[in-house]
Every structure is written in structure tokens, then in C-alpha cells.
Design a protein around this motif. Sequence first.
Motif, PDB file in Angstrom:
ATOM      1  N   LYS A 162       0.846  -1.192   0.000  1.00 27.79           N
ATOM      2  CA  LYS A 162       0.000   0.000   0.000  1.00 27.79           C
ATOM      3  C   LYS A 162       0.885   1.246   0.000  1.00 27.79           C
ATOM      4  CE  LYS A 162      -3.535   0.327   2.692  1.00 27.79           C
ATOM      5  NZ  LYS A 162      -4.369   0.394   3.919  1.00 27.79           N
ATOM      6  N   PRO A 163       0.413   2.345  -0.585  1.00 25.60           N
ATOM      7  CA  PRO A 163       1.189   3.590  -0.522  1.00 25.60           C
ATOM      8  C   PRO A 163       1.274   4.083   0.916  1.00 25.60           C
ATOM      9  CG  PRO A 163      -0.984   3.997  -1.448  1.00 25.60           C
ATOM     10  CD  PRO A 163      -0.842   2.510  -1.342  1.00 25.60           C
ATOM     11  N   LEU A 164       2.264   4.908   1.207  1.00 23.87           N
ATOM     12  CA  LEU A 164       2.565   5.292   2.595  1.00 23.87           C
ATOM     13  C   LEU A 164       2.750   6.790   2.723  1.00 23.87           C
ATOM     14  CD1 LEU A 164       3.387   4.349   5.516  1.00 23.87           C
ATOM     15  CD2 LEU A 164       5.756   4.349   4.676  1.00 23.87           C
ATOM     16  N   LEU A 165       2.126   7.351   3.740  1.00 28.04           N
ATOM     17  CA  LEU A 165       2.371   8.726   4.170  1.00 28.04           C
ATOM     18  C   LEU A 165       2.904   8.668   5.595  1.00 28.04           C
ATOM     19  CD1 LEU A 165       2.140  11.843   3.903  1.00 28.04           C
ATOM     20  CD2 LEU A 165      -0.203  11.642   4.770  1.00 28.04           C
ATOM     21  N   GLY A 166       4.163   9.049   5.785  1.00 26.90           N
ATOM     22  CA  GLY A 166       4.761   9.062   7.110  1.00 26.90           C
ATOM     23  C   GLY A 166       5.165  10.463   7.503  1.00 26.90           C
ATOM     24  N   LEU A 167       4.557  11.005   8.540  1.00 26.03           N
ATOM     25  CA  LEU A 167       4.858  12.348   9.037  1.00 26.03           C
ATOM     26  C   LEU A 167       5.239  12.215  10.506  1.00 26.03           C
ATOM     27  CD1 LEU A 167       1.872  14.251   7.380  1.00 26.03           C
ATOM     28  CD2 LEU A 167       4.234  14.088   6.547  1.00 26.03           C
ATOM     29  N   PHE A 168       6.517  12.437  10.807  1.00 26.33           N
ATOM     30  CA  PHE A 168       7.049  12.045  12.102  1.00 26.33           C
ATOM     31  C   PHE A 168       7.255  13.198  13.074  1.00 26.33           C
ATOM     32  CE2 PHE A 168       8.622   9.174   8.755  1.00 26.33           C
ATOM     33  CZ  PHE A 168       7.923   8.033   9.129  1.00 26.33           C
ATOM     34  N   LYS A 169       6.959  14.409  12.648  1.00 27.43           N
ATOM     35  CA  LYS A 169       7.081  15.574  13.526  1.00 27.43           C
ATOM     36  C   LYS A 169       6.346  16.740  12.866  1.00 27.43           C
ATOM     37  CE  LYS A 169      10.446  17.787  16.533  1.00 27.43           C
ATOM     38  NZ  LYS A 169      11.765  18.412  16.619  1.00 27.43           N
ATOM     39  N   PRO A 170       5.856  17.714  13.629  1.00 27.59           N
ATOM     40  CA  PRO A 170       5.186  18.863  13.006  1.00 27.59           C
ATOM     41  C   PRO A 170       6.113  19.675  12.106  1.00 27.59           C
ATOM     42  CG  PRO A 170       4.594  18.703  15.316  1.00 27.59           C
ATOM     43  CD  PRO A 170       5.684  17.713  15.103  1.00 27.59           C
ATOM     44  N   GLY A 171       7.396  19.755  12.466  1.00 30.00           N
ATOM     45  CA  GLY A 171       8.375  20.480  11.666  1.00 30.00           C
ATOM     46  C   GLY A 171       9.452  19.536  11.178  1.00 30.00           C
ATOM     47  N   THR A 172      10.670  20.051  11.058  1.00 32.27           N
ATOM     48  CA  THR A 172      11.802  19.237  10.633  1.00 32.27           C
ATOM     49  C   THR A 172      12.126  18.191  11.691  1.00 32.27           C
ATOM     50  OG1 THR A 172      12.739  21.048   9.324  1.00 32.27           O
ATOM     51  CG2 THR A 172      14.260  19.328  10.039  1.00 32.27           C
ATOM     52  N   MET A 173      12.469  16.991  11.259  1.00 31.47           N
ATOM     53  CA  MET A 173      12.833  15.925  12.186  1.00 31.47           C
ATOM     54  C   MET A 173      14.144  16.266  12.896  1.00 31.47           C
ATOM     55  SD  MET A 173      11.878  12.704   9.699  1.00 31.47           S
ATOM     56  CE  MET A 173      12.533  11.457  10.821  1.00 31.47           C
ATOM     57  N   ASN A 174      14.331  15.696  14.073  1.00 29.88           N
ATOM     58  CA  ASN A 174      15.569  15.926  14.811  1.00 29.88           C
ATOM     59  C   ASN A 174      16.749  15.246  14.126  1.00 29.88           C
ATOM     60  OD1 ASN A 174      13.329  15.908  17.247  1.00 29.88           O
ATOM     61  ND2 ASN A 174      14.962  17.406  17.558  1.00 29.88           N
ATOM     62  N   VAL A 175      17.924  15.776  14.385  1.00 32.31           N
ATOM     63  CA  VAL A 175      19.132  15.257  13.740  1.00 32.31           C
ATOM     64  C   VAL A 175      19.666  14.043  14.500  1.00 32.31           C
ATOM     65  CG1 VAL A 175      19.721  17.522  12.833  1.00 32.31           C
ATOM     66  CG2 VAL A 175      20.649  16.810  15.050  1.00 32.31           C
ATOM     67  N   TYR A 176      20.617  13.369  13.876  1.00 33.17           N
ATOM     68  CA  TYR A 176      21.113  12.089  14.399  1.00 33.17           C
ATOM     69  C   TYR A 176      21.636  12.221  15.834  1.00 33.17           C
ATOM     70  CZ  TYR A 176      23.572   7.672  14.797  1.00 33.17           C
ATOM     71  OH  TYR A 176      23.989   6.444  15.230  1.00 33.17           O
ATOM     72  N   ILE A 177      22.466  13.212  16.098  1.00 29.66           N
ATOM     73  CA  ILE A 177      23.064  13.336  17.434  1.00 29.66           C
ATOM     74  C   ILE A 177      21.989  13.459  18.502  1.00 29.66           C
ATOM     75  CG2 ILE A 177      24.316  14.956  18.920  1.00 29.66           C
ATOM     76  CD1 ILE A 177      26.337  15.329  16.720  1.00 29.66           C
ATOM     77  N   ASP A 178      20.979  14.281  18.249  1.00 23.37           N
ATOM     78  CA  ASP A 178      19.927  14.482  19.253  1.00 23.37           C
ATOM     79  C   ASP A 178      18.956  13.314  19.304  1.00 23.37           C
ATOM     80  OD1 ASP A 178      20.792  17.108  20.050  1.00 23.37           O
ATOM     81  OD2 ASP A 178      20.035  17.838  18.141  1.00 23.37           O
ATOM     82  N   ARG A 179      18.689  12.701  18.165  1.00 17.53           N
ATOM     83  CA  ARG A 179      17.705  11.632  18.082  1.00 17.53           C
ATOM     84  C   ARG A 179      18.249  10.289  18.557  1.00 17.53           C
ATOM     85  NH1 ARG A 179      17.785   9.342  13.325  1.00 17.53           N
ATOM     86  NH2 ARG A 179      18.187  11.349  12.336  1.00 17.53           N
ATOM     87  N   GLU A 180      19.500   9.990  18.202  1.00 19.85           N
ATOM     88  CA  GLU A 180      20.052   8.657  18.441  1.00 19.85           C
ATOM     89  C   GLU A 180      21.065   8.604  19.584  1.00 19.85           C
ATOM     90  OE1 GLU A 180      18.918   6.142  16.686  1.00 19.85           O
ATOM     91  OE2 GLU A 180      17.834   7.242  15.125  1.00 19.85           O
ATOM     92  N   MET A 181      21.669   9.752  19.937  1.00 17.59           N
ATOM     93  CA  MET A 181      22.750   9.736  20.913  1.00 17.59           C
ATOM     94  C   MET A 181      22.365  10.446  22.220  1.00 17.59           C
ATOM     95  SD  MET A 181      25.976  10.394  18.315  1.00 17.59           S
ATOM     96  CE  MET A 181      27.206  10.352  19.642  1.00 17.59           C
ATOM     97  N   LEU A 182      22.127  11.737  22.167  1.00 18.46           N
ATOM     98  CA  LEU A 182      21.889  12.500  23.393  1.00 18.46           C
ATOM     99  C   LEU A 182      20.494  12.257  23.965  1.00 18.46           C
ATOM    100  CD1 LEU A 182      23.547  15.909  22.427  1.00 18.46           C
ATOM    101  CD2 LEU A 182      24.559  13.945  23.607  1.00 18.46           C
ATOM    102  N   LYS A 183      19.491  12.199  23.091  1.00 15.00           N
ATOM    103  CA  LYS A 183      18.105  11.922  23.473  1.00 15.00           C
ATOM    104  C   LYS A 183      17.614  12.828  24.600  1.00 15.00           C
ATOM    105  CE  LYS A 183      18.492   7.112  21.971  1.00 15.00           C
ATOM    106  NZ  LYS A 183      18.330   5.686  22.282  1.00 15.00           N
ATOM    107  N   ASN A 184      17.967  14.083  24.523  1.00 21.15           N
ATOM    108  CA  ASN A 184      17.568  15.068  25.520  1.00 21.15           C
ATOM    109  C   ASN A 184      16.080  15.362  25.364  1.00 21.15           C
ATOM    110  OD1 ASN A 184      17.097  17.360  27.081  1.00 21.15           O
ATOM    111  ND2 ASN A 184      19.035  18.329  26.546  1.00 21.15           N
ATOM    112  N   PRO A 185      15.267  15.100  26.405  1.00 18.13           N
ATOM    113  CA  PRO A 185      13.812  15.334  26.290  1.00 18.13           C
ATOM    114  C   PRO A 185      13.465  16.792  26.019  1.00 18.13           C
ATOM    115  CG  PRO A 185      14.437  14.821  28.560  1.00 18.13           C
ATOM    116  CD  PRO A 185      15.632  14.540  27.716  1.00 18.13           C
TER     117      PRO A 185
END
Length: 614
Positions: A333-356
Motif C-alpha cells: 500500500k502507498p505510505l504517508l509518514g509524518l514524524f514531527k510537526p516540523g523538521t525531524m531531529n538530527v542524528y546526534i539528538d535523536r540517536e545519541m543525546l536523546k535530551n527530552p
Amino acid sequence: MKKTWLKRAILSMMVCGSAFGIIPGVQAANVRILPVDNAKFLAGAKFDFDVEVSQAKNLKNVDITINNQPADKFFGKDLKAANLDNGVISYRVNNVDFPKAGNYTVQASATDDTGRNVSNARYTVVQEKAQKQAKNVILFVGDGMSLQAREMARIISKGMTNGKYNDLLAMEKMPHNCLITTSGYDSLTTDSANSASAYATGHKSVVNAMGVYEDSTKDPFDDPRVENISEIVKRSRGMSVGIITQAESTDATPAAMVGHTRRRANQDYLASEYLEDYHRPDVIMGGGSSRYIPQTEKGSKRHDNQNVIQEFKDKGYTFVTTSKEMMAAPSNKPLLGLFKPGTMNVYIDREMLKNPEVLGKYTDQPNLVNMTKKSLDILSQNPKGFFAMIEGASIDKQLHAMDWQRATYDTIEFDKAIEYAQKWNKEHGNNTLIIVVADHAHGASITGTYHERDGKKGLAAVRTYADSIFPTFKDADHDGFPDNPDPDVTLAVQYANHPAYYENFHFQQKPTAPTITEKVTKQEAQQIGDKTEYHQVSTVVAKANPARHHDGDPVELIPANIPDTIGDECHAADDVPLNAEGPGSEYFNGVMDNTEVFFGIMRALGIDATKNVK
């Protein structure tokens, strides 16, 4: 009265008027042809043709020919004259094409009381097919990924031994490469919309525009269009299309593959336009859910109550908002994925620091490798093939913010997605052309290294030549991502075009903009050298953000070397490298214009744009 002379102009368009002598010191009517001179076309690709006549003094007749044949007869359609109410008369025909390869010359002349003025536009039309054709194309766009951005990623990801790199990035191992020039037809230094549009259409445009030639009206949606890659491959072959990014999915680069507008900021319009059957992507992934939800919902950035997400669901799309949901989505099936209201977080913040404080509630955003994997799973279901644009969006966004560490980790993540696609291609018949390119460059450069081992700090601790000892990034688990973005010996990265900002050469634990904006009076603006035109009594200027001035840190206030009204680091006009592998990749060599990426893709696929899928 207006209708009378307009009718006279229409009737005489195809009749050569006598050449009046031009009155000395008086400017004859201006004639502008769109598409512009030196444009290149794919045979059969659709476009809007427009001739604008301005500054006419009692317009007598307008004559438009293509290879000496009247334009209406050449296109088989009448050109419509319209008074644009801004001193411009437009003669336009939409949705036409050049059906055969060759050279074409457009001549447009306007005669008025001051004489006759003539403009010419010379076009090249091509229809080429690679000897070995590709079934699919994956265009990887590292937004802002200049040569220096690649080098930063190579240094810290692969490491060096006695001056030699231990390995290259996956993108750098591709067999074919070239340099890409990036200017638009309006300016030397481009933006992402214009440059990505060149990849998507084979045509130059202007800053902030995509899929159009800029006309003289204020309306950002009425400019002459050129058919883009999504529309061509769907119309002529029934291929699938995927648009994958870490930016808002309606941001400049992804939108340029699908949309048409003079103003890239109209992202709510672009979200709605994605729904149109003739170019609707089969996979859309990224941030930017705020552009899809009705204005009555909290966080919406729409100007109407259209529920674009629901309309995609109604068309059979699976809608997901987390990495877990994305990976579980069906591939048929076709897919629409929207994971944040704005730009997604970058690798360091998303995968490493994970600061809430940084992530908020968006703690399950997918990485680019898995986004690539899921998109290929879905798109490859189409036996007619697919085109996918996969963007490493925040390489650009973090260089704008003068945060080279975050930009570099995102470059490494981008390269991991490329590596996955290369392996996928080998496992699926090696029939996919893979292209890796940036849309434009940034003026960030590696001066040397930086360390404080001898007590020096700030600019005094920037090490050049023999003092630039090698950085000490460590990667204990050998995943390609250094464990610490701020080792004791790091890179000294400096910028060619930047606002005033505080530099301490250390990693910012939280994303922090380099400037803040302040309103100042006209007198204050003049005192600080602002050269903008003043509206009313104040203007907005950018000043160094004190949040980057941490107590105890070595801090340097770096004066701006661009106008004070610009709040972040700017694009550069540098050429950017392109790498390619797979069927048709031999097209790319030497120095090439950015529009040639489109033609290389069409050649690899063997697209016949004169055809329509039945």
C-alpha cells in the motif's frame, strides 16, 4: 478601448509588421520569452510557453515564431493574450511540447510607436537512451553537502593513519563522478528550491521557485510550468514515485520533485498539491505534519480547514507517525509518514543525546536507513519501476546554524542510507541507477584542528600546517559514528559567509541558533551599517546569540562578513561533487550543469516523454 487594442494585438501576432525606425533616446517595448534562452528540453516533456511585452507605447503588433513558423501553428494551439494590469501583456499557451529532438529558435518581436524590438531564445531538445537502461532511479540529495562536508564525515567516521584515510565513504566508492554547477538563471548563488528543481525538470529557475519560470505577476501559482520528473515518469511509464526526507515533506527539495510554485514558503499549498493524481507520490516520508492538518487543529500551519492526511487515507494510504508504525506498515500500500510537526531531529539528538528538552514527545523518529529500507520495499512492488528522491536534509540546516558536528553526523547517516541502497541494488538485479549529489554548497571549510592541550583557547588554539595534529575521534563499536562529538582534538571548521556569532570551537550540547533578531530604529541600523531599505521607522537585524556564550568557555565574538539582516550562515556558489553507479551512470563525467542530472536520469530510464500510459 482596452478590448479594441488587445484584439488588434492578437490578430496581428502572426503578421510581420513593418520595422519602424527606433526613435533615438526612446526605449522600444521590452520582450521577454519564457522558457529563457539556452534552455534544454526532453522531447515530449510538457511546458507552458509565454511571451511578455512591457513598456509598450501604443502597441501595434506582436509577432512570435518558432523556427520561422508562427507559434500557434507550431504548437497547434492558439496563444492567448492577456493584460496583466501591471503594464505587461502576456501571450501564452500552456501544456505544449517539442515532439522531436533538434535545435529550435524562438523569435518574438513587438512594434509600437517607438519602433520594433526583437528577442530570441535558442532551445536544444534531446531524446537519448542509454545502451543499458535502468529500471529504477534513486536520487540521493545531501542538501548543502559540499566537498568539505563530505570530508568532515570521512575524517571523523573513517579515521586516518599516517595521513591516509582508513576508508572512504560509500558514496565516494561509486565508479562515476563529476562536478555540478549550481547557479539559477537569476543569480550566481542559489537556494534549495531552485537547485532541486533543476534536478527535477532539467530547467533553471529562480531563487525560491520550483517547476516554473518566473513571470511578472505577483501570484506565486500562475507562473509558466515545466513538467517535473514525477509527472513524466508517471505519465509516460506508470512508474512509482517516492519522496523521503528528514525535513518537512513539503520543504524545498522534496517539493521540487512534485510541485510548482514561485514561492517555496507556500507549503500548505504544496501539501494539497501532492494529492493530485498526475504526480502524487506513492511514498511520502518526513516531518511537517503541521502543513497537512486543518487550521482548526492545534499546531496547524494551514490557512484552511482541508484535512490533507485524511484525504491521503481516503486514497488508500497507510498513515504513520513513528518509526515503529513505519516499519510495521504493509509494503503493498502507498505510505504517508509524518514524524514531527516540523523538521525531524538530527542524528546526534535523536540517536545519541536523546535530551527530552530537545526531542519533546517525538522520541520514536525513524533513522534515514530504515526510511530508505521501507520506501524501497514499497516502491519496488511496481513492475514498471520507480523513482525515489532521498534527502539528507539537515546537513544543510545544521551548516546554516553553524553546527558542523550535527551536520557531519547527519552526513554519516546519509552515507549509511546510500550504502543500504547499494546493497539492495545488488540483491535486486543491479538495475537501479543511484546518484548522490548536493543541491548546493556551503562555505564551511576545515582550517586544521583545534585543541587546548597547551592552555591556548579560542582562535589562538586553531592549529594550522604542522600544528594541525590529527583529531582524536573514537568509535568503540565501529558503527561509523564517533562516540563523542567533542574530543580533545577536534576539527577547526570556519565559515566563509556568516553573521556575527560567538565561536568557542566546542560542540553545543543543545541545538542553538547562532543569532537572534532584534528590531532597531532606522538611526541605529545606519550606525551598524545596515544597508536595507527601511520600512517605516525600524528594521530587523541579526545579532550574536548570547546563548552560545557559556561561562567558562573560550568564546570569540566573530564579526559578520555578510549583511546584518541575515541571521544564519549562507549558501556558497561552489560546484558540488556528484557520484553515480548503475545503468546510465557513465553519463556523468567532467563538469556538468545541474540541469544535466535530469537528462542523465531520463537517458538512463530510456523515457519517451511523447508517450502516455493507457
